[in-house]
Structure formats: structure tokens, C-alpha cells
Design a protein around this motif. Structure first.
Motif, PDB file in Angstrom:
ATOM      1  N   ASP A 159       4.133   0.800 -14.401  1.00  0.00           N
ATOM      2  CA  ASP A 159       3.218  -0.196 -13.833  1.00  0.00           C
ATOM      3  C   ASP A 159       1.949   0.518 -13.363  1.00  0.00           C
ATOM      4  N   ASP A 160       0.993  -0.248 -12.859  1.00  0.00           N
ATOM      5  CA  ASP A 160      -0.296   0.301 -12.445  1.00  0.00           C
ATOM      6  C   ASP A 160      -0.230   0.931 -11.052  1.00  0.00           C
ATOM      7  N   LYS A 161      -1.130   1.904 -10.832  1.00  0.00           N
ATOM      8  CA  LYS A 161      -1.391   2.529  -9.533  1.00  0.00           C
ATOM      9  C   LYS A 161      -0.241   3.452  -9.101  1.00  0.00           C
ATOM     10  N   THR A 162      -0.508   4.177  -7.977  1.00  0.00           N
ATOM     11  CA  THR A 162       0.474   5.140  -7.460  1.00  0.00           C
ATOM     12  C   THR A 162       0.469   5.068  -5.941  1.00  0.00           C
ATOM     13  N   ALA A 163       1.514   4.489  -5.381  1.00  0.00           N
ATOM     14  CA  ALA A 163       1.640   4.357  -3.920  1.00  0.00           C
ATOM     15  C   ALA A 163       2.765   5.275  -3.446  1.00  0.00           C
ATOM     16  N   THR A 164       2.486   6.573  -3.405  1.00  0.00           N
ATOM     17  CA  THR A 164       3.513   7.562  -3.069  1.00  0.00           C
ATOM     18  C   THR A 164       4.067   7.338  -1.669  1.00  0.00           C
ATOM     19  N   GLY A 165       3.174   7.028  -0.730  1.00  0.00           N
ATOM     20  CA  GLY A 165       3.628   6.808   0.639  1.00  0.00           C
ATOM     21  C   GLY A 165       4.629   5.678   0.745  1.00  0.00           C
ATOM     22  N   GLU A 166       4.399   4.602  -0.015  1.00  0.00           N
ATOM     23  CA  GLU A 166       5.340   3.476   0.008  1.00  0.00           C
ATOM     24  C   GLU A 166       6.721   3.912  -0.486  1.00  0.00           C
ATOM     25  N   GLY A 167       6.749   4.786  -1.477  1.00  0.00           N
ATOM     26  CA  GLY A 167       8.028   5.277  -1.971  1.00  0.00           C
ATOM     27  C   GLY A 167       8.786   6.052  -0.904  1.00  0.00           C
TER      28      GLY A 167
END
Length: 322
Positions: A159-167
Motif C-alpha cells: 500500500d502507499d506511504k510508510t508510517a513506521t511509528g504507527e507500526g
């Protein structure tokens, strides 16, 4: 290190037995020399036997020393499988993971390595799975059924984008939920987050934002949950987006900082083989713990075997037990 060192007080007793044996031999020799015919004595006691006749006693003395040490309870550090622990795999599913600089692609290699890791992880460990792109998705809650993670890994979609903190935040929530069920506090098992990604965070723009990766790493540090990061890919990776070839170089710096801030370890891998080696190292670190325990068995076995050899040698050489 010994658990009952006072048993070593028996060693002087063994030394006294040796001294008594030597004393008796000398007294016997003096008595023999006083009354025996020397020429006749040499003919009936050949030198070969004289040299070997002390062997059974020597073996018995060594056996007694070994058995005494066994009684003293020698201790040793050993690696034993963990009965309980929690590991959360956090996998990047942003579109940059479709790059083919790692054959057959970053995501396919990551899936294969993750399944191998799940297969080899110690049975007693609770394993969970989270994927993240623009948001995080909790796919498998921590469970000792590692096959559930393998099934979910096969279903990962980009999917689009990278939300490492959310992971990372999602992983912390999973761990806290499990700990609450298990009693929390001191009853909570040790936990580790294993984060695999290939690029820097894009949501939010600043990793120090309240939901950013660095903020999440600091939160993990506060809760005593290290985040081990794996930077997967090469600096020459590219993907095709809307007909354009877009470079997606791996970003080591941000992943290294996440590991450092959280108290975890940082790894790099640019091939499936390297990734498997990283997971193997993590499996050994996470799946086993070092415990100090009793190590008297080798001493007991050696002492018993030597005592038996001493008895057989005495019968063979001296025709009697020592």
C-alpha cells in the motif's frame, strides 16, 4: 562456581589415603628387604609388574577427586529455551518493498524469511504480526501458534506511504494487552519488537512528532521493550510507479536510530540469505536464555567410570581389588 563447596573438605581425606598407601608400601618394602632373598625376589617380581601395580590405586585416587568435586555441586551457564516471551514482527508493506534489487523482490524475500523465522522460533514464545504502510494493521495477536503468523505473512499486500511509528505503537499495544491478560507487572514475560523496513518514515514528516517513529522508539524504551530493526534492501533499488522508475534506496540511518533509542539491535540485509542469517541470530537471542545450573553430571560420570576402570585394572594386574 560451586553450590556446596564444603564437600571439598573431603579432598584432604583423599590426600591422607594417598599418604597412607605410600607409607604402607615403604613399610612392606622394608619388611621384604629385611627377610627376603633378594635374588629370589627379583625373579618372582618382574619390573614390568612393579611399574603397573600402582596404576589401579592412581586411577581410584583420581576417581575420588572427581566424585568429590561432583558432590560440591559445580555450576555452569547453559542456554535453555524460553518458556515464555513475546515477539512482535512488524513488517513494512509500503510500495517500495516491491523493488527487485533483492530477488525475487524485497517483499517476497521478506515473506519467505519471516515464515522461516516463525518455523524456527522456540515453541513457548508468543508470536504476533503487524504490517504497516500508511497505517498499521494488527494481523495476528501474540500466540504460541506460529503457523497463524505464517498464514498471515502470505497474505500481505502493499500500500502507499510508510508510517513506521504507527507500526511500533501497534506492537506496543499488542504487548500491553497480552501482559494485562497474563497479570502484568513482574508476571509479564519479556518482549521484543522486530521491525523490518526498507525506507524512512513518510507519515508523519517528522519522526519526532507524537506519532513518529523516534517518539515510538522512546516509548518502547520507557516500557522496557527493545525494538530490533532490520534495514532490508540496497541503495540501488527502484520501483515503477505510474510508468516512472522511482529510486527507493534503503534508509539505514533512521532504522539504526530507532534501534538505538529503544535499546534494541540494528541489522542490515541486502539478500534473502543475509536476512535469514539476521533472523537466525535474533532467534538465538530471543528464543533462548542463559541460566546457571548444576553441572555435576560430567564429573560424576567421569569419576564413576574411572572407579570401574580402577577395579578392572586391579583384578587384571594385581589379581585383587585395590
Amino acid at each position: 562456581m560451586l553450590s556446596s563447596p564444603w564437600w571439598l573438605l573431603l579432598l584432604p581425606v583423599v590426600a591422607l589415603l594417598v599418604a597412607a598407601y605410600v607409607y604402607m608400601l615403604r613399610k612392606r618394602r622394608q619388611r621384604a628387604l629385611t627377610f627376603a632373598n633378594l635374588d629370589l625376589l627379583k625373579s618372582v617380581a618382574p619390573p614390568e609388574r612393579n611399574r603397573l601395580r600402582h596404576l589401579p590405586v592412581a586411577l581410584l585416587v583420581v576417581a575420588l577427586v572427581l566424585l568429590t568435586v561432583a558432590l560440591a555441586g559445580p555450576q555452569a551457564d547453559r542456554k535453555v529455551p524460553r518458556n515464555k516471551a513475546t515477539v512482535i514482527l512488524v513488517m513494512d508493506v509500503s510500495r517500495s518493498m516491491n523493488a527487485t534489487d533483492v530477488a525475487p523482490s524485497r517483499i517476497r524475500a521478506a515473506q519467505e524469511a519471516a515464515k522461516k523465522f516463525a518455523d524456527e522460533l522456540t515453541d513457548g514464545i508468543n508470536l504476533g504480526l503487524i504490517s504497516f504502510a500508511g497505517t498499521a494493521a494488527s494481523l495476528v495477536s501474540p500466540t504460541p501458534d506460529h503457523n497463524a503468523t505464517k498464514v498471515a505473512v502470505d497474505k500481505l499486500r502493499l500500500d502507499d506511504k510508510t508510517a513506521t511509528g504507527e507500526g511500533i505503537f501497534a506492537a506496543l499495544q499488542q504487548i500491553n494487552t497480552l501482559n494485562a491478560v497474563l497479570g502484568g507487572g513482574d508476571a509479564a514475560p519479556p518482549a521484543r519488537i522486530v521491525l523490518l523496513s526498507d525506507g524512512k518514515e513518510t507519515v508523519p514528516d517528522n519522526p519526532d512528532d507524537p506519532r513518529g517513529a523516534f517518539t515510538a522508539a522512546r516509548k518502547a524504551k520507557e516500557e522496557g521493550i527493545p525494538v530490533s530493526t532490520i534495514s532490508f534492501g540496497t541503495r540501488t533499488g527502484t520501483v515503477e510507479l505510474e510508468g516512472d522508475r522511482v529510486p527507493v534506496p534503503v534508509d539505514d540511518d533512521s532504522l539504526r536510530k530507532i534501534a538505538n533509542l529503544s535499546g534494541g539491535d540494528f541489522f542490515t540485509a541486502s539478500s534473502l540469505d543475509e536476512l535469514n542469517k539476521v533472523y537466525e541470530k535474533l532467534q538465538n537471542e530471543i528464543g533462548y536464555e542463559t541460566r546457571r545450573g548444576d553441572n555435576s553430571r560430567p564429573w560424576l560420570i567421569a569419576g564413576t567410570l574411572l572407579a570401574l576402570v580402577s577395579a578392572f585394572a586391579a583384578l587384571a594386574i594385581n589379581r585383587r581389588l585395590p
